[in-house]
Design a protein around this motif. Structure first.
Motif, short mmCIF file in Angstrom:
data_model
loop_
_atom_site.label_atom_id
_atom_site.label_comp_id
_atom_site.label_asym_id
_atom_site.label_seq_id
_atom_site.Cartn_x
_atom_site.Cartn_y
_atom_site.Cartn_z
N ALA A 24 -3.03 16.02 -0.87
CA ALA A 24 -2.72 15.09 0.21
C ALA A 24 -1.69 15.68 1.16
N SER A 25 -0.73 16.44 0.60
CA SER A 25 0.29 17.05 1.49
C SER A 25 -0.29 18.15 2.35
N GLN A 26 -1.32 18.80 1.85
CA GLN A 26 -1.94 19.87 2.65
C GLN A 26 -2.90 19.27 3.70
N GLN A 27 -3.72 18.34 3.28
CA GLN A 27 -4.71 17.79 4.20
C GLN A 27 -4.10 16.76 5.16
N GLU A 50 -4.80 0.57 6.64
CA GLU A 50 -4.69 1.80 7.43
C GLU A 50 -3.61 2.70 6.79
N PHE A 51 -3.99 3.96 6.57
CA PHE A 51 -3.07 4.93 5.96
C PHE A 51 -2.69 5.99 7.00
N ILE A 52 -1.38 6.17 7.21
CA ILE A 52 -0.85 7.13 8.18
C ILE A 52 0.16 8.04 7.43
N PRO A 53 -0.02 9.35 7.52
CA PRO A 53 0.95 10.25 6.82
C PRO A 53 2.33 10.18 7.46
N ALA A 54 3.35 10.36 6.69
CA ALA A 54 4.71 10.30 7.21
C ALA A 54 5.05 11.63 7.88
N GLY A 55 5.88 11.55 8.93
CA GLY A 55 6.31 12.78 9.65
C GLY A 55 5.15 13.36 10.38
N SER A 85 -13.31 5.40 4.46
CA SER A 85 -12.59 6.22 5.46
C SER A 85 -13.13 7.64 5.51
N ASN A 86 -14.17 7.90 4.70
CA ASN A 86 -14.74 9.25 4.57
C ASN A 86 -13.74 10.24 3.98
N ASN A 87 -12.78 9.70 3.21
CA ASN A 87 -11.81 10.56 2.52
C ASN A 87 -11.57 9.95 1.14
N ILE A 88 -11.77 10.79 0.13
CA ILE A 88 -11.66 10.29 -1.24
C ILE A 88 -10.24 9.84 -1.55
N LEU A 89 -9.24 10.58 -1.04
CA LEU A 89 -7.84 10.24 -1.34
C LEU A 89 -7.47 8.87 -0.77
N LEU A 90 -7.89 8.58 0.46
CA LEU A 90 -7.56 7.29 1.07
C LEU A 90 -8.31 6.14 0.39
N LYS A 130 0.84 -1.20 0.00
CA LYS A 130 0.00 0.00 0.00
C LYS A 130 0.89 1.26 0.00
N ARG A 131 0.39 2.33 -0.57
CA ARG A 131 1.13 3.58 -0.67
C ARG A 131 0.22 4.73 -0.25
N TYR A 132 0.80 5.60 0.52
CA TYR A 132 0.05 6.78 0.96
C TYR A 132 -0.16 7.69 -0.25
#
Length: 234
Positions: A160-163, A229-234, A190-195, A152-154
């Motif tokens: 995506a970088s802003q939200q 499960e998707f978790i942003p880096a940093g 996930s209630n998010n189109i990007l995810l 999987k890839r974020y």
């Protein structure tokens, strides 16, 4: 003047014919009945006269019987009891001994008894334990979900970088026996189109192995589900 039919002119007389016929039958029957009664009355009467019984002659008087003197009872005659002598006893015992000696004693020959040991049954070779279908299926599902979480890839891009969205997406997909994806979709968003879009791309990018032979027997395809499960880096 018209000629009337012959039967029509005498219709009254013809109508009375049945009554006259019945009357004639009754008269004849009455005459026969009267003759029977008269004949029964003229039968001769049988007279029964009672005759007096003839007198029976008197029975003859029997002659007087002279009593005969009783005969004396015969007295029993005592006979002397003869006791067997020793010679007679020996004579009577000799034939039985000779007969016993003359009868041969049967000889019974016992047949030899042979004992055979029963054959020893050799145990059949134990079959190798068959794998449990449930464990095979559970192992395949665990490997499938681990593979999806590994590839999987974020989501990338400015949005995506802003939200920097974070969440879990539960996807479903159908595989045939060869491991080819036939259908797919989002089971829990996930209630998010990007995810959600990133979860779909993960299914399209994955390479699945064939279904195990002992798993899902009789099914040409099977539906699976996995949670990503998707978790942003940093």
């Amino acid at each position: 003047m018209t000629n009337t039919p012959f039967l029509y002119r005498f219709r009254d007389q013809i109508a009375t014919l049945p009554s006259l016929l019945i009357l004639a039958i009754l008269i004849v029957a009455g005459i026969q009945k009267a003759q029977q009664i008269k004949q029964a009355a003229e039968d001769p009467v049988v007279q029964i006269s009672l005759a007096e019984p003839e007198p029976t002659p008197p029975a003859p008087i029997p002659n007087p019987i002279t009593p005969t003197p009783p005969t004396p009872a015969p007295q029993p005659v005592s006979k002397p009891i003869s006791t067997p002598t020793v010679e007679q006893k020996a004579v009577t015992a000799t034939p039985s001994a000779e007969v016993a000696a003359a009868v041969p004693t049967p000889v019974v020959h016992a047949a030899p008894v042979t004992t055979t040991a029963p054959p020893i049954a050799t145990p059949a070779p134990a079959e190798p334990p068959k794998p449990n279908n449930l464990s095979v299926e559970a192992n395949y599902v665990a490997q499938l979900r681990a593979h999806l979480n590994a590839i999987k890839r974020y989501p990338t891009g400015r949005e995506a970088s802003q939200q920097k969205p974070r969440g879990k997406v539960k996807v479903w997909f159908v595989l045939n026996r060869k491991g080819v994806v036939l259908e797919q979709g989002i089971e829990e968003s996930s209630n998010n189109i990007l995810l959600d879009d990133a979860a779909r791309k993960t299914i399209n990018r994955a390479s699945f192995s064939e279904l195990p032979e002992s798993g899902w027997a009789g099914e040409a395809s099977h539906k699976f589900s996995a949670e990503l499960e998707f978790i942003p880096a940093g």
